[in-house]
Design a protein around this motif. Sequence first.
Motif, short mmCIF file in Angstrom:
data_model
loop_
_atom_site.label_atom_id
_atom_site.label_comp_id
_atom_site.label_asym_id
_atom_site.label_seq_id
_atom_site.Cartn_x
_atom_site.Cartn_y
_atom_site.Cartn_z
N SER A 140 11.73 -100.08 25.91
CA SER A 140 12.30 -99.29 27.01
C SER A 140 12.67 -97.92 26.46
CB SER A 140 13.55 -99.98 27.56
OG SER A 140 14.55 -100.08 26.55
N ALA A 141 13.43 -97.17 27.27
CA ALA A 141 13.90 -95.88 26.80
C ALA A 141 14.87 -96.02 25.64
CB ALA A 141 14.58 -95.12 27.94
N LEU B 243 16.89 -92.79 14.11
CA LEU B 243 16.81 -93.78 15.18
C LEU B 243 16.50 -93.17 16.53
CD1 LEU B 243 19.72 -96.16 14.14
CD2 LEU B 243 17.33 -96.80 14.43
N ARG B 244 17.20 -92.11 16.90
CA ARG B 244 16.97 -91.49 18.21
C ARG B 244 15.57 -90.90 18.29
NH1 ARG B 244 20.99 -90.71 21.80
NH2 ARG B 244 23.03 -91.50 21.19
N GLU B 245 15.16 -90.23 17.22
CA GLU B 245 13.84 -89.60 17.22
C GLU B 245 12.71 -90.64 17.25
OE1 GLU B 245 16.87 -86.91 15.63
OE2 GLU B 245 16.30 -88.99 15.18
N ARG B 246 12.98 -91.82 16.73
CA ARG B 246 11.96 -92.88 16.66
C ARG B 246 12.01 -93.81 17.86
NH1 ARG B 246 10.49 -93.34 11.03
NH2 ARG B 246 9.24 -95.18 11.55
N GLY B 247 12.88 -93.51 18.85
CA GLY B 247 12.91 -94.32 20.07
C GLY B 247 13.88 -95.48 20.06
N PHE B 248 14.88 -95.46 19.16
CA PHE B 248 15.84 -96.56 19.08
C PHE B 248 17.25 -96.07 19.40
CE2 PHE B 248 12.24 -98.04 16.65
CZ PHE B 248 12.19 -99.40 16.90
N ALA B 249 17.38 -95.31 20.48
CA ALA B 249 18.71 -94.81 20.87
C ALA B 249 19.67 -95.95 21.13
CB ALA B 249 18.59 -93.93 22.10
#
Length: 295
Positions: free
Chosen positions: A34-35, A62-68
Amino acid sequence: MSTHPAPPSQSAQLRADCARCFGLCCVVPAFAASADFAIDKPAGRACPNLRPDHRCGIHTELRERGFAGCTVFDCFGAGQQVAQVTFGGRDWRDAPETLPAMAEAFTVLRPLHELLWYLGEAVSLRPPAALRAELEHARAELTALAESDPARLGTVDVDAHRARVNPLLSQVSDAARSPGGIDRRGAQLLGADLRRVDLRRANLRGALLVGADLRGVDLGLADVTGADLRGADLRGADLRATLFLHQAQVDAARGDVRTGLPATLTRPAHWTALALTPVRRPARAAAPTRRGRRR
């Protein structure tokens, strides 16, 4: 003098210490692509980014790799409690047969520790003596449960304890906010522009504030217990005296250098270091006359 080290304070016990955990938040929960998560991961399986030393291999990205979603998770110290106390430091990698019981214990302890955090916050608000006694009794009961062995933890009814604690927290909130502001408990405020709304002393328990515009808003003594602040714009907002605001809520929101935070919380690294650009607020709509015309 005792040679044994002093036990950690409750505030320390309820704060995640990843160095003393076995990466349980990267193993126990399920992820859905998901987002918030870049991949699907079933419950009980280690995330592929989890290193053998139980550290995240992409922690700084993490945020840049899609794991916000990983950046806003808070175990309230349940991870190290399970690893070091409940299972006495026995690593699930060395003893894979312990993982199911460890996962069950973590699933129970995480919400118990969250309730303990709320109870501690409630006591710090100096409620009336009789109410404080009830809070302390509930806190002692939950602390004892949190120190139980895996078998005892497996019998804990978390929902029942939550149902007993929540009314106490509401009473503390009412006393701290008196006279109270607007009541928006559980309100659906997704994407709402709240810049012109007086939210001081407001009841925002469980409110859906995803993407809400709260720029420059004073949230002094507003109760945000369980409020969803994902993506909420807090640039320039004042949350220094906001009630029951925890780190995960702050991490999930957007803010800047001017956002006021309680001294106990940390300014997220992803928040902008730039000051709030003055925003031209929309003009207040004219009130309709009795015939429905605008004045």
